[in-house]
Design an enzyme around this catalytic site. Sequence first.
Site, PDB file in Angstrom:
ATOM      1  N   ASP A   1     -13.287  42.245   3.269  1.00 53.43           N
ATOM      2  CA  ASP A   1     -12.040  42.708   2.318  1.00 53.43           C
ATOM      3  C   ASP A   1     -11.429  41.576   0.881  1.00 53.43           C
ATOM      4  O   ASP A   1     -11.094  40.574   1.628  1.00 53.43           O
ATOM      5  CB  ASP A   1     -10.993  43.282   3.009  1.00 53.43           C
ATOM      6  CG  ASP A   1     -10.010  44.044   2.581  1.00 53.43           C
ATOM      7  OD1 ASP A   1     -10.318  44.989   1.189  1.00 53.43           O
ATOM      8  OD2 ASP A   1      -8.540  44.335   3.008  1.00 53.43           O
TER       9      ASP A   1
ATOM     10  N   ASP B   1      -8.923  43.741   7.380  1.00 53.69           N
ATOM     11  CA  ASP B   1      -8.083  44.489   8.515  1.00 53.69           C
ATOM     12  C   ASP B   1      -6.910  45.182   8.311  1.00 53.69           C
ATOM     13  O   ASP B   1      -6.073  45.499   9.117  1.00 53.69           O
ATOM     14  CB  ASP B   1      -6.795  42.945   7.653  1.00 53.69           C
ATOM     15  CG  ASP B   1      -6.351  43.529   6.054  1.00 53.69           C
ATOM     16  OD1 ASP B   1      -6.457  44.088   5.510  1.00 53.69           O
ATOM     17  OD2 ASP B   1      -5.324  42.895   5.651  1.00 53.69           O
TER      18      ASP B   1
ATOM     19  N   ASP C   1     -10.540  49.108   6.548  1.00 56.31           N
ATOM     20  CA  ASP C   1     -11.656  48.326   7.447  1.00 56.31           C
ATOM     21  C   ASP C   1     -12.360  48.970   8.553  1.00 56.31           C
ATOM     22  O   ASP C   1     -14.151  48.858   8.890  1.00 56.31           O
ATOM     23  CB  ASP C   1     -11.713  47.754   7.821  1.00 56.31           C
ATOM     24  CG  ASP C   1     -11.372  46.865   6.457  1.00 56.31           C
ATOM     25  OD1 ASP C   1     -11.758  47.364   4.930  1.00 56.31           O
ATOM     26  OD2 ASP C   1      -9.643  45.794   6.156  1.00 56.31           O
TER      27      ASP C   1
END
Length: 938
Positions: free
Chosen positions: A348, A670, A674
């Site tokens: 990410d 995070d 996700d």
Amino acid sequence: MQTNDWHCLPLDEAASRLAVDVQAGLDTETVRERLSKYGTNELEEKAPPGLMQMLAAQFNNFLVIVLIIAAVVSLLLGEYVDAAAILTIVTLNAIVGVVQESKAEAALAAIKKMAAPNAQVIRGGHQETIASKDLVPGDIVLLEAGNYVPADLRLVESVNLKIEEASLTGESVPVEKNAKTVLARDIPLGDRKNSAFMSTLVSNGRGTGLVIGTGMKTEIGKIAEMLQSCKDEATPLQLKLDQLAKMLGIICFSICGVIFAYGLIRDTHLSLIMEKGPMFYLRAEMKDIVELFMTAVSLAIAAVPEGLPAVVTICLALGMQRMIRKHALIRKLPAVETLGCATVICSDKTGTLTQNQMTVVKAWTGGKGYKLTGEGYSPFGQFLTDDGPLDPSADRNLALLLHGACLCNDAKLEKNDVEQSKDAWRVIGDPTEGAMVVAAAKAGLWRGEVEQALPRVQEIPFDSDRKRMTTIHQIQNGNSRLDFNGSTATAFVKGAPDVILDLCTHALSNGNVVRLSEEKKKEILGVNRDLARQALRVLGVGYRPLDAVPSECSPDAIEQNLTFVGLMGMIDPARPEVKEAVKIAHDAGLKSVMVTGDYKDTAEAIAREIGILRTGGKVLTGTELDKMDKKELTGIIDDVDVCCRVSPANKTQIVDLFKARGHVVAMTGDGVNDAPALKRANIGVAMGITGTDVSKETADMVLTDDNFASIVAAIEQGRIIYSNIRKFVYFLISCNIGEILIIFVAMLFGMPMPLRPVQLLMLNLITDGAPALALGMEEGDPDIMKSPPRPPDEFMINWEMKIGIVVQAIVMTAAVLVCYFLSLRMYPGDTAHAQTIAFATLCMSELLRAFTARSEHHGLFSIGVFSNKYMVWAVGGSALLVLLSIYIPAFQPFFDTTPLSFFDWLMMTPFILMASVAAEITKVFIRRHAARKTAAIA
């Protein structure tokens, strides 16, 4: 009633579908009916496995089953000590597994904890506070800054409403909402400006929303459902160990069966007798069938690597402790090794590769450009021009720009009660405004002090239609650093550059105020475009001196005849250590891929800056992923470096595409968005500081410092652990095959048994015990991160190990049998003495072999003979046990040994050293072969 097209419906049609008056809300009876129909606004939990289920799962392993069978056979033969040892190992291994796995399934509980506990609603024409779990579709919810959104909403009203959706969509800045807009059906989740989603946070303004989804029908509910549908997959290590255990078990028991059958035939005299008619009887005269059976069973037990599960568990546990010291917390033991064979890292962007702190990096005013240095929200940095650093207070144009950015602002910069520089400062308010406050602070302009000299007396709040904000300040004579040419008040306006420019009649140029010509206007718009192309978010600042504080504070009265001051470009910058981490990962043969919900330009700029986006690398958006078929995506996925504007389903899809190509995928993230991909990946890596509880509980590993570079250290540890397990397996198999060959070859040549059953079990205790654990304590080869990841489908015993095993088994067999043969000649009629010599020779040979097994490629002297202190103690302790079994009178009857003389040891020494010398020579051959192969490829 709960569909996915609410964002493309006009508000009145949405309200009509839900049969609700947006002014009065639902009545009590309707609420009761809908609560019964749709259920509570809660997420359904998957029942966690019970204690007995987790315990039973620990025994669902071929090797463990083999060990249990071996323990049962030992009990039947009266070998109680060995049976107890095996069962103790199996039990301890199961306990460790249960303790680890009992912490793994709390993701849905964490999601529930994020939901708002209460909600403000309008029911029956009255505002009331209810538990968020009691919300139903059609409820009218009131939103204020600081509130968590309690359900999925179609906005009815929005006033300066901004919502932080980073944890759901990956968007790095709060999303500005507009209740009046009607959107296209296929617009991505992050662009639905007329909607609000459960568990996101209202950061600014206020609003009203119509509940369109509750519980599992919300966007976060879909994520929870995906989490439940994701099945835990066996890690590469688990698969390889299971494969190895089956192979070893089948081979060892087969060979032992052959040895028993051969011995039975050899030691049996068959006679054929005919008595009374055509009936035949077979009579077998056995020398010692019980002794032969005991030898075969003991050999089988010795050959089965019962120490393997314990050594693997301990290796993984020790590796986990090392990783904690390197800021990586492992939640699932096998994940330690899995990370070591990862071939792709899907990361990410927001908060993982970037700092998640908007930062002004460029400014432009008066015809000049400036660069700003510094990290995150820290108010320390320099202002640079082409001529080098400068004092911003000495540049009137820059000082005016920073004053405007600081004063026309509602954000605050505060110091935290922590010493670490990256966490020492925080921004309260909008991150974009916070970035401007920090930029001013770098020039020594602290908002509190500046407002004392120029106190705010009136304001026109930011409005999404106007795209700007205005503040009016009283000028305190003598207190301000700026000269306003006798004006008693001034107005600062901040907003979209093109909008601000349209309100201006003048502009700053080289320290002077000049009329805004078309040429000057084109110059400013050109600078704005250049900054935007660099993926910067750009805001413009204008001002207007006033003769007095106006009595009427309206946009029409104030926001005209402005002087354009300048531009500020900001971005959520990359973490400074990430670029080097990406390079190290690339050198280690890992592919890094950015997977984010942010915009394409921003993602592309960050990816190029840190080295993820290569020349020729592809950038795909979520929309493109949705339109392409699986076959087409599978064909190009290896060339994709960046995926942006992706949905949670897209992230899981990306992981699946890489796995379909044979990759071992590590997914970092995070946010709530996700979580499904973290669980679907071979190993999920969550951020410990900025990560949500959902991502942490779903992940296999948590980075306690949110540092992408820590992943590199974790990968190194994973490789070391797998290497250590391979060393143990190599050492174990070479020793065990040697033991089998010693017995078998001796029987072929008609020699007495060189080893007694109890001696075989003693050998098993020595080789599977302390030396094997010491191999798990190795620090790793120095070049372990200079090689590519091993193929995920590579069998644990590769060609190099096969060569080594064959060489070791043959040399060890020859050494022991030759030594045994000489002993039989030296001590005719004293088989026990010769067997003791064979036993001691084999024990000491295997213990010295443990030293050479410390590295598969490097010589013993190059890594240091005594560099692993655990190995020194392990070999020393095991050697002492051997000597005690030979020289202590009380132990001699138990182990069938006799004392050995100094001459015996002198004769044995060359044979003891043969296996270790052969191992070092084999390493030289393998190194030379690898060097020739590398040279041929180059």
